[in-house]
Design a protein around this motif. Structure first.
Motif: not given
Length: 883
Positions: A561, A565, A586, A595, A599
């Motif tokens: 994660p 970002g 994503a 995920g 996210g």
């Protein structure tokens, strides 16, 4: 493999057909008479000949043989049909001699049907007065044309309708004197018929080819013409776009592309276009986008016609690409044909990739590889992430199975895998191998292994060793990344949208091109591929790294994660393709559980200042799917709508409403996209301005109030907001539009109705004669994407399947399968999934059973995703002020 196929007996082999069609009835029953003479080799002695015939009446058959210089004649004493297998058996009552010289003459009768398959009729409303002889009814006129792929030549004439039974063809058509006939080859002779007002048109002999590539057309045609710049056999080839009269000028954009693309492909394939002409024909009713008949390519009107003043700009892109795709087939598919339908991908995957290659060459400003990643790669991922996907190369037994693999696996996964291989070998080496393959197998049939052999020789690499699993195994991998100081660990496993891959489903070890770029200058890493389940990659700069550069590899990447970002923050260093891949991954990883949806939401917030249409298209498509999945959860649905509104507001207010002179294509498309989504998210200023323009346009006060490219967005906003009045106005526009793309645009907008009575009215409209069969799935798609209409559509299917839907759509299984798959796959409910499964368990689903399995898998995966992520999505939306 041949043992898995339900194919014709190998006792005879055709080499030439002479086809003559006459007594064409231009009204009433639309019947015709025909004679076909087939030159044969009889390889095994038998008392019968079995060939393909579907919905034909054979009047009689006679076989003439030459054996040891003795001529014999045999009349068929018994003619029987097997409707399920689409075959006719000609029984001769005595043994036929083995001979290389035999001629079978069959007299038969057929119907010019309205099913968009075989020899069929297309209805249209003419823009100018047609020739007097043109068939018509109270409202429509008709043109006649053919659609034989995959197995419908047998609907038009008795034949040996399998791709590796190639032959040459002579075609002769008796038609009215005031109409035009076209076929694969140039006209050879026109002579007067013995019937008053009729003429007989014959064509030059075709090269050896498969039956599915034969074509002819009859109608009140006109054309625009240009010539190739290259000379072929000393001549510039004529290239024409044919239309029914009154529309030819809208073929000029396709024409401009076509003659240049023929030259381009002749150059990059190092093999000249082999026929003496290239014709493109606009067909008013068409089940597919286009069909690559050799020398006479047929197109849906919206895939070949374009009006600079009236058409939406998106159709310009569509026309250019579809023209290129079909022209690629003239080599890859027509000159060299797959041996059997299990290798359909050889035709379609390659034509898809090289079609985009051509458009990138002629329109570099369109960034078509970004479009390819957004459309082809992501769409292929969607289908291939289901348990009920299939390998690229899939066993095919018979005709009904063939039509179901004209899908995103054959086209889009096939082309994505080719792009991956080409990027690895380099385009130049790849195209050299393709050229060698085409030269080695021209006028013949070939297999996937033949292509791999040619590419291996050209590249010096064992292509089969690393590509075999990509073609013959189901699914694709996700590469999960774990970070350690100075290195990363990578692990591959099969990706399923449900996230619950079982050990027995995860035995494939794919060769995965790593495409790792790292460090301040995004340097390409020395490790080129992953070849085991887990590997450690050293010398990775933690300040920046990105796997699968330009998204050329067909796999998803699951970053930690924190890294996701960081990549979002460093998006200025990413290519357009990288951004699209990052967003798409994503989103999909959130659905699968690798995920979280949160996210994805956090990532796309960082793209609020993005100015590229293709990246926004990926973001909004994924966000739209999330909104659709949670549309039944009231508080989450409203919060997601607020999230979208905040996301798009700065961009839509910056781009404005007006198309500027000289503005590039992608900017115009971004405007259309943002206005449409801002309106659906409730942007008051956008809704107000869209409503104002809509009223000016539909009242007739100002027909310039809506730019042609904005019709779709504004019509959708109007129908969503405006109730009965807006619905009626768009329905009127559907009936009166003169724009080639107008009906498609209106249908998509009308599906945004918000009340049960308007949903019912729209469903009745879709299944009225006013809407062509080819467009009914578009109506279903627009309703399926509308949370207020989805259940009403399913109820309509249940209540009307036996009386309306199946009778109307089953004449063309491609249309029926598409309607079911698109119309029923948008739910996120296990209850509805059970209802659909139970309903169709009692039906004969052969011909669309694969589509039903896709529906079941898709709906269940969306339902499980909604249940799993609902709480965490609600929590994130609340924490960020949307709830």
């Amino acid at each position: 493999m041949a043992s898995d196929r339900d194919i014709l007996p190998d006792s005879v082999k055709p080499s030439h057909y002479a086809i003559s069609l006459y007594d064409l009835e231009h009204g009433g029953g639309f019947s015709y008479q025909g004679t076909v003479t087939i030159d044969l080799e009889i390889k095994k002695s038998s008392k019968e000949i079995v060939l393909n015939a579907n919905q034909l009446k054979i009047h009689g058959a006679e076989l003439k043989t030459e054996h040891t210089k003795t001529e014999q004649a045999f009349k068929a004493s018994d003619i029987s049909y097997n409707a399920d297998k689409q075959r006719a058996t000609l029984g001769f009552g005595e043994e036929l001699p083995v001979t290389s010289k035999a001629s079978l003459v069959i007299k038969f009768q057929g119907t010019i049907n309205n099913l968009m398959a075989g020899f069929y009729r297309s209805r249209y409303k003419p823009t100018v007065t047609p020739a007097p002889s043109v068939a018509k009814d109270d409202e429509f006129h008709y043109m006649f044309s053919t659609q034989f792929e995959s197995c419908d030549a047998r609907r038009a004439f008795p034949c040996f309708d399998e791709p590796n039974l190639k032959a040459t063809f002579d075609v002769e058509l008796e038609i009215p004197e005031d109409q035009i006939a076209l076929s694969n080859m140039p006209e050879k002779e026109v002579k007067k018929s013995s019937k008053s007002g009729m003429k007989v048109v014959s064509f030059e002999r075709s090269p050896i080819m498969s039956t599915y590539l034969l074509a002819w057309a009859i109608g009140d045609f006109d054309y625009v013409e240009d010539f190739t710049k290259r000379k072929y056999n000393g001549k510039n080839l004529p290239v024409r776009v044919y239309t029914t009269k009154g529309l030819k000028d809208q073929g000029r954009f396709a024409l401009e592309n076509a003659h240049q693309i023929v030259d381009y492909f002749s150059e990059i394939f190092r093999l000249e276009y082999p026929l003496p002409k290239v014709d493109l024909l606009a067909v008013h009713e068409f089940s597919h986008g286009a069909m690559e008949n050799w020398g006479l390519i047929t197109y849906r009107t919206t895939a070949v016609l374009f009006n600079e003043k009236e058409s939406a700009q998106s159709y310009k892109n569509r026309v250019a690409y579809v023209v290129a795709h079909e022209l690629a087939h003239q080599w890859f598919g027509n000159l060299v044909t797959m041996d059997w339908w299990n290798e359909l991908w050889l035709n379609e995957g390659f034509a898809t990739w090289v079609g985009w290659l051509a458009i990138d060459h002629f329109y570099p400003e369109w960034n078509v590889w970004g479009q390819f990643v957004s459309e082809s790669v992501q769409t292929a991922f969607e289908l291939d992430s289901l348990r009920n996907s299939h390998p690229i190369e899939v066993p095919v037994r018979d005709a009904l199975e063939v039509d179901q693999i004209f899908d995103h696996i054959s086209y889009r996964k096939g082309s994505s895998v080719i792009r991956m291989l080409s990027a690895h070998l380099t385009n130049d080496v790849f195209l050299k191998g393709v050229s060698d393959y085409l030269h080695a197998h021209k006028f013949s049939n070939a297999t996937t292994d033949d292509l791999w052999s040619a590419l291996s020789k050209a590249s010096g690499k064992d292509v089969n060793s690393f590509m075999d699993f990509w073609i013959r195994k189901i699914g694709f991998p996700v590469v999960t990344v774990a970070e350690e100081p100075g290195q990363i660990g990578v692990r591959q496993e099969r990706f399923l949208l449900t996230g619950d891959v079982k050990p027995e489903e995860d035995e494939t070890v794919w060769w995965i091109p790593l495409g790792l770029q790292t460090g301040p200058n995004a340097t390409t890493h020395k490790v080129t591929a992953i070849t085991s389940k887990q590997e450690t990659i050293r010398d990775v700069d933690e300040s920046f790294y990105k796997i699968n550069a330009d998204q050329t590899g067909f796999y998803r990447t699951n970053y930690p994660p924190e890294r996701l970002g960081k990549l979002g923050a460093a998006k200025g260093r990413l290519s357009i393709e990288d951004k699209i891949g990052l967003v798409g991954d994503a989103y999909a990883l959130g659905i699968s559980g690798h995920g979280k949806t949160t996210g994805f939401l956090a990532l796309v917030q960082s793209f609020q200042e993005e100015n590229n249409y293709l990246v926004w298209s990926q973001i909004l498509a994924n966000l739209g799917n999330i909104r659709m999945t949670f549309s039944g959860v009231d508080d989450v649905s409203k919060a997601l709508k607020k999230f979208m509104l905040k996301l798009v507001t700065p961009a839509v207010e910056k781009i404005g409403w007006e198309f500027k002179d000289g503005e590039d294509y992608l900017t115009g498309q971004l405007r259309v996209l943002l206005i449409g989504h801002a309106g659906s998210a409730g942007h008051e200023g956008i809704i107000k301005e869209a409503t104002r323009r809509f009223e000016l346009y539909t009242s007739g006060a100002d027909k310039t109030a809506i730019h042609p490219s904005l019709r779709g967005a504004i019509f959708r906003i109007a129908v969503t907001q405006g109730g009965q009045a807006a619905y009626d106005a768009v329905k009127t526009e559907y009936g009166t539009t003169s724009s080639i793309d107008g009906k498609e645009i209106c249908l998509q907008a009308l599906g945004r109705v918000q009340t049960p009575d308007l949903v019912a009215a729209y469903l009745a409209f879709i299944f009225s004669p006013a809407v062509a069969v080819q467009d009914k799935h578009s109506g279903a798609a627009s309703l399926a994407a509308n949370s207020k209409a989805r259940l009403e559509l399913w109820k309509f299917v249940r209540d009307n399947w036996d009386a309306v839907l199946f009778p109307e759509l089953s004449g063309n299984m491609v249309v029926l399968e598409r309607f079911v798959r698109i119309g029923l796959s948008k739910f996120a409910s296990l209850e509805v999934a059970d209802e659909i499964r139970d309903f169709f368990a009692k039906k004969d689903c052969r011909g669309f059973d694969r589509g039903l399995r896709v529906v079941d898998d898709t709906v269940r995966s969306q339902a499980l995703y909604r249940m799993r992520d609902e709480a965490v999505v609600r929590e994130w939306l609340g924490a960020n002020g949307y709830l």
